[in-house]
Design a protein around this motif. Structure first.
Motif, PDB file in Angstrom:
ATOM      1  N   TRP A 158       0.856  -1.205   0.000  1.00 30.31           N
ATOM      2  CA  TRP A 158       0.000   0.000   0.000  1.00 30.31           C
ATOM      3  C   TRP A 158       0.889   1.250   0.000  1.00 30.31           C
ATOM      4  CZ3 TRP A 158      -2.687   2.306   4.844  1.00 30.31           C
ATOM      5  CH2 TRP A 158      -3.531   3.369   4.458  1.00 30.31           C
ATOM      6  N   ALA A 200       0.385   4.379  -0.618  1.00 33.44           N
ATOM      7  CA  ALA A 200      -0.108   5.591   0.067  1.00 33.44           C
ATOM      8  C   ALA A 200       0.114   5.470   1.578  1.00 33.44           C
ATOM      9  CB  ALA A 200      -1.583   5.824  -0.247  1.00 33.44           C
ATOM     10  N   ALA A 244      -5.742  10.803  -4.942  1.00 33.82           N
ATOM     11  CA  ALA A 244      -6.491   9.832  -4.131  1.00 33.82           C
ATOM     12  C   ALA A 244      -7.876  10.394  -3.828  1.00 33.82           C
ATOM     13  CB  ALA A 244      -5.739   9.563  -2.825  1.00 33.82           C
ATOM     14  N   ASP A 245      -8.852   9.493  -3.730  1.00 34.07           N
ATOM     15  CA  ASP A 245     -10.212   9.961  -3.399  1.00 34.07           C
ATOM     16  C   ASP A 245     -10.306  10.192  -1.891  1.00 34.07           C
ATOM     17  OD1 ASP A 245     -10.564   7.467  -2.177  1.00 34.07           O
ATOM     18  OD2 ASP A 245     -11.595   6.616  -3.909  1.00 34.07           O
ATOM     19  N   GLU A 260      -9.643   7.162   0.426  1.00 30.07           N
ATOM     20  CA  GLU A 260      -8.214   6.815   0.504  1.00 30.07           C
ATOM     21  C   GLU A 260      -7.462   7.835   1.367  1.00 30.07           C
ATOM     22  OE1 GLU A 260      -4.650   4.596  -0.912  1.00 30.07           O
ATOM     23  OE2 GLU A 260      -6.615   4.261  -0.048  1.00 30.07           O
ATOM     24  N   LYS A 261      -7.821   9.096   1.232  1.00 33.11           N
ATOM     25  CA  LYS A 261      -7.174  10.133   2.051  1.00 33.11           C
ATOM     26  C   LYS A 261      -7.458   9.904   3.536  1.00 33.11           C
ATOM     27  CE  LYS A 261      -6.780  13.743  -1.446  1.00 33.11           C
ATOM     28  NZ  LYS A 261      -7.244  15.049  -1.937  1.00 33.11           N
ATOM     29  N   ARG A 289      -7.958   7.036   4.886  1.00 36.75           N
ATOM     30  CA  ARG A 289      -7.131   5.879   5.265  1.00 36.75           C
ATOM     31  C   ARG A 289      -5.693   6.322   5.538  1.00 36.75           C
ATOM     32  NH1 ARG A 289      -6.582   1.655   1.128  1.00 36.75           N
ATOM     33  NH2 ARG A 289      -5.831   0.318   2.797  1.00 36.75           N
ATOM     34  N   VAL A 290      -5.195   7.252   4.734  1.00 42.02           N
ATOM     35  CA  VAL A 290      -3.828   7.763   4.919  1.00 42.02           C
ATOM     36  C   VAL A 290      -3.725   8.527   6.242  1.00 42.02           C
ATOM     37  CG1 VAL A 290      -2.060   9.343   4.011  1.00 42.02           C
ATOM     38  CG2 VAL A 290      -3.284   7.814   2.450  1.00 42.02           C
TER      39      VAL A 290
END
Length: 216
Positions: A116, A118, A182-183, A186-187, A189-190
């Motif tokens: 992963w 990101a 990133a959508d 995803e952001k 999640r980061v």
């Protein structure tokens, strides 16, 4: 709407403060611990940066998400090894041991690096931008407390010779974060991974604190 870099910084602020104000780090920066505690901390950093840079950096250099962040001027492993040789002697590798929390931290960095990218960026951000910022306080205290040569062996980990203007570099780094494709999910999640990175770091400090308790 806040930029991605601002979102990361504000969302992880609490964990960041918790890591910075851990008992171990407070005692270390307050000059209440000996150079042995500093050396042991430096050893733990080696395992984390080996995970960040060892094989991951080369593999991720061409990755569309992580690639722009893999910058040779940030690499810390060679400087860490020079510091450890100074602190522990030429045979430093033989005595190198990771705390359980360090093993968990390094394993998570490797996991992200492999599956992963990101998430790898989240760990990259929390480590390197921290070194460029708060790390400079540690360097200054270490030089004054244990008499290391200014920006010399023992504190080279904190000296970024390839970065002439840290403030400008950090600005550019945050702009790169903002440009990550990133959508929103995803952001988020980061951001969560950044929080996890700080928590993993704090766990290392906790175990170091247990290893080096101040005598009451």
């Amino acid at each position: 709407m806040d930029s991605f870099s601002t979102l990361i910084r504000t969302a992880s602020h609490e964990q960041h403060v918790e890591a910075e104000t851990s008992t171990f780090m407070s005692d270390l920066l307050g000059g209440r611990l000996g150079v042995e505690a500093y050396a042991r901390y430096t050893e733990q950093l080696w395992f984390v940066y080996d995970a960040l840079e060892g094989g991951a950096a080369g593999r991720l250099a061409s990755d569309p998400v992580a690639g722009p962040f893999v910058r040779p001027e940030l690499f810390r492993l060679a400087a860490l090894e020079r510091d450890l040789a100074h602190l522990r002697g030429a045979g430093w590798r033989a005595g190198l041991t990771a705390l359980p929390a360090t093993e968990e931290y390094a394993a998570r960095v490797r996991e992200c690096a492999e599956s992963w990218s990101a998430g790898y960026v989240a760990h990259h951000y929390t480590r390197y931008l921290g070194d460029l910022s708060g790390g400079q306080i540690i360097r200054d205290r270490a030089e004054r407390t244990w008499g290391f040569e200014r920006r010399g062996d023992g504190v080279r980990f904190y000296v970024f010779e390839g970065i002439a203007n840290p403030a400008a570099f950090k600005r550019g780094y945050r702009e790169q974060l903002d440009a990550v494709d990133a959508d929103d999910l995803e952001k988020q999640r980061v951001v969560a991974e950044c929080k996890r990175a700080f928590a993993l770091n704090t766990a290392v400090f906790r175990e170091l604190g247990e290893e080096f308790p101040l005598s009451a």
